[in-house]
Design a protein around this motif. Structure first.
Motif, PDB file in Angstrom:
ATOM      1  N   LEU B  34     -55.481  51.016 -49.764  1.00  0.00           N
ATOM      2  CA  LEU B  34     -55.138  52.308 -50.348  1.00  0.00           C
ATOM      3  C   LEU B  34     -54.478  52.102 -51.701  1.00  0.00           C
ATOM      4  O   LEU B  34     -53.806  51.089 -51.938  1.00  0.00           O
ATOM      5  N   TYR B  36     -51.810  54.191 -54.237  1.00  0.00           N
ATOM      6  CA  TYR B  36     -50.867  55.286 -54.380  1.00  0.00           C
ATOM      7  C   TYR B  36     -50.348  55.291 -55.812  1.00  0.00           C
ATOM      8  O   TYR B  36     -50.248  54.261 -56.472  1.00  0.00           O
ATOM      9  N   LYS B  38     -46.974  56.658 -58.102  1.00  0.00           N
ATOM     10  CA  LYS B  38     -45.578  57.013 -57.852  1.00  0.00           C
ATOM     11  C   LYS B  38     -44.826  57.221 -59.158  1.00  0.00           C
ATOM     12  O   LYS B  38     -44.855  56.368 -60.044  1.00  0.00           O
ATOM     13  N   PRO B  44     -44.440  58.171 -53.097  1.00  0.00           N
ATOM     14  CA  PRO B  44     -45.814  57.851 -53.509  1.00  0.00           C
ATOM     15  C   PRO B  44     -46.779  58.966 -53.125  1.00  0.00           C
ATOM     16  O   PRO B  44     -46.608  59.611 -52.091  1.00  0.00           O
ATOM     17  N   TYR B  89     -49.413  51.638 -56.833  1.00  0.00           N
ATOM     18  CA  TYR B  89     -49.218  50.670 -55.769  1.00  0.00           C
ATOM     19  C   TYR B  89     -50.502  50.489 -54.974  1.00  0.00           C
ATOM     20  O   TYR B  89     -51.177  51.455 -54.617  1.00  0.00           O
ATOM     21  N   SER B  93     -53.843  47.557 -44.888  1.00  0.00           N
ATOM     22  CA  SER B  93     -53.574  47.728 -43.461  1.00  0.00           C
ATOM     23  C   SER B  93     -54.585  46.918 -42.670  1.00  0.00           C
ATOM     24  O   SER B  93     -55.752  46.807 -43.061  1.00  0.00           O
ATOM     25  N   LEU B 103     -48.381  49.417 -43.170  1.00  0.00           N
ATOM     26  CA  LEU B 103     -48.919  49.228 -44.503  1.00  0.00           C
ATOM     27  C   LEU B 103     -48.135  48.119 -45.187  1.00  0.00           C
ATOM     28  O   LEU B 103     -46.914  48.119 -45.167  1.00  0.00           O
ATOM     29  N   TRP B 105     -47.373  46.511 -48.831  1.00  0.00           N
ATOM     30  CA  TRP B 105     -47.415  47.039 -50.198  1.00  0.00           C
ATOM     31  C   TRP B 105     -47.307  45.929 -51.236  1.00  0.00           C
ATOM     32  O   TRP B 105     -46.590  44.942 -51.045  1.00  0.00           O
ATOM     33  N   GLY B 106     -47.997  46.145 -52.351  1.00  0.00           N
ATOM     34  CA  GLY B 106     -47.779  45.325 -53.523  1.00  0.00           C
ATOM     35  C   GLY B 106     -46.546  45.802 -54.266  1.00  0.00           C
ATOM     36  O   GLY B 106     -45.901  46.775 -53.870  1.00  0.00           O
ATOM     37  N   LEU B 107     -46.212  45.104 -55.365  1.00  0.00           N
ATOM     38  CA  LEU B 107     -45.006  45.433 -56.118  1.00  0.00           C
ATOM     39  C   LEU B 107     -45.239  46.492 -57.189  1.00  0.00           C
ATOM     40  O   LEU B 107     -44.302  46.924 -57.843  1.00  0.00           O
TER      41      LEU B 107
END
Lengths: 112, 115
Positions: B34, B36, B38, B44, B89, B93, B103, B105-107
Motif C-alpha cells: 500500500l 499512503y 501523510k 496517513p 509511505y 502486509s 502493516l 511501514w517504510g520511513l
C-alpha cells in the motif's frame, strides 16, 4: 460523515501519570489499531483488536494497555511504565481486518 | 531490521513532470502493498494498493508497479501537482490476500512538487 475521531489532538502528561487516548470510529469497522510514530520513523504497531473484547499485542506493547468494550471505541492507556511516551499516536480501523487501514488525525503526547 | 525500505528521504520535481517514489522490501512473505500520503500532524491517507498477483495497478494519476523478483515497488504520479507535496509511505502486509492485520511501514519519502 463517517470517520475516525481521535481526542485530544494534544496531550501533556506529568511523569508517573497514566493517560488515556480516545479513538472512536463510525465506519462500522471490525478491526482497530494503535500505532506510534517518532520523528523520522515509520509507524510501529502497539496493539490491535479484531473484534469486541479481544485484542493482541503489536511490536511495542510494553507500557501500554487497551480495551475494546464497544465496536466503535478502542482507547489506549499510556502507563507510567512507558519510559519514553513522547510521540505521535495514530489510531486506525479496517473492515474485517482487511486492508486498507483508515486513520484518524492522531494525538501528540508530550511529557511535562 | 528494516523490512520495508524507502531509500530516498526526499524528492523534488517540477509541476507537470512525473514523480517516481521507490520502495524495496526484504520479506518474500509480503503479498500486499500500500501507499499512503501523510501531512504533518495528520493521519496517513490511503492512496493505492497492489496485490502480489498483479504487477501494476492504476488509479487516476497514480500508478503502482510491483517487481516481485526484485522485491521492489514504485509509485508513479503523472502529472505531478503542487498539492501532491507530502510525505509518502510504503507499507506491506503478509498473509492471505492481504488479510494479515499487521502493516510494516517504510520511513517515508518527502515529495516536493515545485510550481
Amino acid at each position: 460523515d463517517g470517520g475516525i475521531t481521535q481526542s485530544p489532538k494534544y496531550l501533556f502528561r506529568k511523569e508517573g501519570q497514566n493517560v488515556t487516548l480516545s479513538c472512536e470510529q463510525n465506519l462500522n469497522h471490525d478491526a482497530m489499531y494503535w500505532y506510534r510514530q517518532d520523528p523520522g520513523q515509520g509507524l510501529r504497531l502497539i496493539y490491535y483488536s479484531q473484534i469486541v473484547n479481544d485484542f493482541q499485542k503489536g511490536d511495542i506493547a510494553e507500557g501500554y494497555s487497551v480495551s475494546r468494550e464497544k465496536k466503535e471505541s478502542f482507547p489506549l492507556t499510556v502507563t507510567s511504565a512507558q519510559k519514553n511516551p513522547t510521540a505521535f499516536y495514530l489510531c486506525a480501523s479496517s473492515y474485517q481486518g482487511r486492508q486498507p487501514q483508515h486513520f484518524g488525525d492522531g494525538t501528540r503526547l508530550s511529557i511535562l | 531490521d528494516q523490512q520495508v525500505k524507502q531509500n530516498s528521504p526526499s524528492l523534488s520535481v517540477q509541476e507537470g513532470r512525473i514523480s517516481i517514489l521507490n520502495c524495496d522490501y526484504t520479506n518474500s512473505m509480503f503479498d500486499y502493498f500500500l501507499w499512503y500520503k501523510k501531512y504533518p500532524a495528520e493521519g496517513p491517507t490511503f492512496l493505492i494498493s497492489i496485490s502480489s498477483i498483479k504487477d501494476k495497478n492504476e488509479d487516476g494519476r497514480f500508478t503502482v508497479f510491483l517487481n516481485k523478483s526484485a522485491k521492489h515497488l514504485s509509485l508513479h504520479i503523472v502529472p505531478s501537482q503542487p498539492g501532491d507535496s507530502s510525505v509518502y509511505y510504503c507499507a506491506a502486509s503478509g498473509g492471505y490476500a492481504g488479510n494479515n492485520r499487521k502493516l510494516i511501514w517504510g520511513l517515508g519519502t518527502s515529495l516536493a512538487v515545485n510550481p
